[in-house]
Design a protein around this motif. Structure first.
Motif, short mmCIF file in Angstrom:
data_model
loop_
_atom_site.label_atom_id
_atom_site.label_comp_id
_atom_site.label_asym_id
_atom_site.label_seq_id
_atom_site.Cartn_x
_atom_site.Cartn_y
_atom_site.Cartn_z
N VAL A 80 0.84 -1.21 0.00
CA VAL A 80 0.00 0.00 0.00
C VAL A 80 0.87 1.25 0.00
CG1 VAL A 80 -1.65 1.34 1.35
CG2 VAL A 80 -1.98 -1.12 1.06
N LEU A 81 1.90 1.25 0.85
CA LEU A 81 2.81 2.40 0.89
C LEU A 81 3.54 2.58 -0.44
CD1 LEU A 81 4.41 1.83 4.43
CD2 LEU A 81 2.59 3.44 3.80
N TYR A 82 3.91 1.47 -1.05
CA TYR A 82 4.58 1.50 -2.35
C TYR A 82 3.66 2.08 -3.42
CZ TYR A 82 6.88 -0.32 -6.57
OH TYR A 82 7.48 -0.45 -7.80
N GLY A 83 2.40 1.65 -3.42
CA GLY A 83 1.43 2.16 -4.39
C GLY A 83 1.19 3.65 -4.23
N GLN A 84 1.15 4.12 -2.98
CA GLN A 84 0.97 5.55 -2.74
C GLN A 84 2.17 6.36 -3.25
OE1 GLN A 84 0.28 5.70 1.48
NE2 GLN A 84 -1.92 5.33 1.28
N ALA A 85 3.36 5.82 -3.01
CA ALA A 85 4.57 6.52 -3.48
C ALA A 85 4.63 6.56 -5.01
CB ALA A 85 5.81 5.82 -2.92
N ILE A 86 4.25 5.46 -5.65
CA ILE A 86 4.23 5.43 -7.12
C ILE A 86 3.21 6.42 -7.65
CG2 ILE A 86 3.56 4.02 -9.10
CD1 ILE A 86 6.31 3.36 -8.18
N GLY A 87 2.03 6.46 -6.99
CA GLY A 87 0.97 7.38 -7.43
C GLY A 87 1.36 8.83 -7.30
N LYS A 88 2.23 9.15 -6.35
CA LYS A 88 2.69 10.53 -6.15
C LYS A 88 4.00 10.82 -6.88
CE LYS A 88 0.50 10.84 -1.60
NZ LYS A 88 0.71 10.97 -0.13
N ALA A 89 4.43 9.84 -7.72
CA ALA A 89 5.66 9.97 -8.52
C ALA A 89 6.90 10.14 -7.64
CB ALA A 89 5.54 11.14 -9.50
N SER A 159 5.03 -10.55 -5.71
CA SER A 159 3.84 -10.48 -6.55
C SER A 159 2.92 -9.33 -6.12
CB SER A 159 3.07 -11.80 -6.51
OG SER A 159 2.57 -12.04 -5.21
N LYS A 160 2.93 -9.01 -4.83
CA LYS A 160 2.13 -7.87 -4.34
C LYS A 160 2.64 -6.56 -4.95
CE LYS A 160 -0.15 -10.04 -0.83
NZ LYS A 160 -1.58 -10.00 -0.49
N PHE A 161 3.96 -6.42 -5.01
CA PHE A 161 4.54 -5.20 -5.56
C PHE A 161 4.35 -5.12 -7.07
CE2 PHE A 161 6.59 -5.30 -1.46
CZ PHE A 161 6.69 -3.96 -1.12
N ILE A 162 4.43 -6.26 -7.73
CA ILE A 162 4.20 -6.27 -9.18
C ILE A 162 2.77 -5.82 -9.48
CG2 ILE A 162 4.03 -7.78 -11.20
CD1 ILE A 162 6.29 -9.45 -10.02
N THR A 163 1.83 -6.27 -8.65
CA THR A 163 0.43 -5.85 -8.82
C THR A 163 0.30 -4.35 -8.59
OG1 THR A 163 -0.38 -8.02 -8.11
CG2 THR A 163 -1.92 -6.17 -7.98
N GLN A 164 0.91 -3.84 -7.53
CA GLN A 164 0.84 -2.42 -7.23
C GLN A 164 1.52 -1.58 -8.31
OE1 GLN A 164 -0.73 -0.78 -4.96
NE2 GLN A 164 -1.32 -2.33 -3.48
N ASN A 165 2.43 -2.20 -9.04
CA ASN A 165 3.14 -1.49 -10.10
C ASN A 165 2.35 -1.47 -11.41
OD1 ASN A 165 5.54 0.01 -10.62
ND2 ASN A 165 6.33 -1.67 -11.85
N GLY A 166 1.12 -1.97 -11.36
CA GLY A 166 0.26 -1.91 -12.54
C GLY A 166 0.34 -3.12 -13.45
N GLU A 167 0.86 -4.25 -12.94
CA GLU A 167 0.98 -5.45 -13.76
C GLU A 167 0.36 -6.65 -13.06
OE1 GLU A 167 4.86 -6.07 -15.50
OE2 GLU A 167 5.38 -3.98 -15.16
N PRO A 168 -0.94 -6.61 -12.81
CA PRO A 168 -1.58 -7.73 -12.11
C PRO A 168 -1.55 -9.03 -12.90
CG PRO A 168 -3.22 -6.22 -12.97
CD PRO A 168 -1.90 -5.54 -13.14
N LYS A 169 -1.59 -8.94 -14.23
CA LYS A 169 -1.54 -10.16 -15.05
C LYS A 169 -0.20 -10.88 -14.87
CE LYS A 169 -4.66 -8.47 -18.67
NZ LYS A 169 -4.82 -8.19 -20.12
#
Length: 218
Positions: A80-89, A159-169
């Protein structure tokens, strides 16, 4: 002009829903990967080695539950923290979060595996409720299982981070490949090479290694 912009950036519910399904599938597979793995390993062991061997696999279930819990805590929390950081560039912050999560996963898995192996006789007797015969069989199973668990935990968290990075497939595919490789390895080690219950334990680490190692080198 405003009308054109509104039409241009209109949301597409079908596209959003399709992407959302992949995210849900990836998160579900990540959470269930170890349970599904254990389920199919149980089927292979039951058919090839019988009920007594299946009982040994069942006695090791608390180890799987602990691994699932660690993967969920680390992957979901840091993810979750990783996804927030990615979203804020904030790329540097995202890299630090990812490195911290993977380091924590490595430390926990290595310390847990090392501790379990160090006190293997006592740990096995505790899980087998004092049954000496089952404890001896369980000790052999855990001796081969514990060294592979760090790989299982690492791929589950990754796999959690890969999903958060926009690659769930990609995350879903990796977990699917790891589980298929585990089942194939279990059959080969038990039915072809005759490694018995220890082969079932080794198959789990081998299956995840066959997915994680090429990914790391790639």
């Amino acid at each position: 002009m405003a009308t054109n912009k509104k039409k241009r950036f209109k949301r597409r519910p079908k596209l959003i829903q399709a992407q959302f399904k992949w995210y849900v599938l990836s998160l579900t597979l990540t959470g269930a990967a170890l349970s599904v793995n254990e389920f199919f390993i149980g089927i292979v062991v039951s058919n090839l080695l019988g009920a007594a061997a299946l009982a040994v696999v069942a006695l090791a279930l608390p180890v799987y539950v602990a691994c699932c819990a660690c993967a969920a805590f680390i992957g979901d929390g840091f993810g979750v923290l990783y996804g927030q950081a990615i979203g804020k560039a904030r790329q540097d912050e995202a890299k630090r979060i990812f490195s911290s999560a993977m380091l924590l996963a490595v430390l926990i898995s290595i310390l847990t595996s090392a501790g379990s192996l160090l006190f293997l006789p006592e740990f096995s007797r505790m899980l087998a409720n004092g049954d000496a015969r089952q404890a001896a069989n369980l000790a052999g199973y855990l001796r081969c299982l514990m060294p592979g668990l760090p790989l299982v935990l690492l791929l589950s968290v990754l796999s959690k981070f890969i999903t958060q990075n926009g690659e769930p497939k990609t995350a879903s595919l990796l977990l699917l490949l790891a589980n298929v490789a585990t089942i194939v390895a279990a059959y080969l080690l038990i039915a072809v090479w005759g490694w018995g219950i220890e082969g079932a334990a080794l198959a789990i680490g081998a299956g995840y290694a066959s997915t994680l190692v090429p990914l790391a080198w790639g």
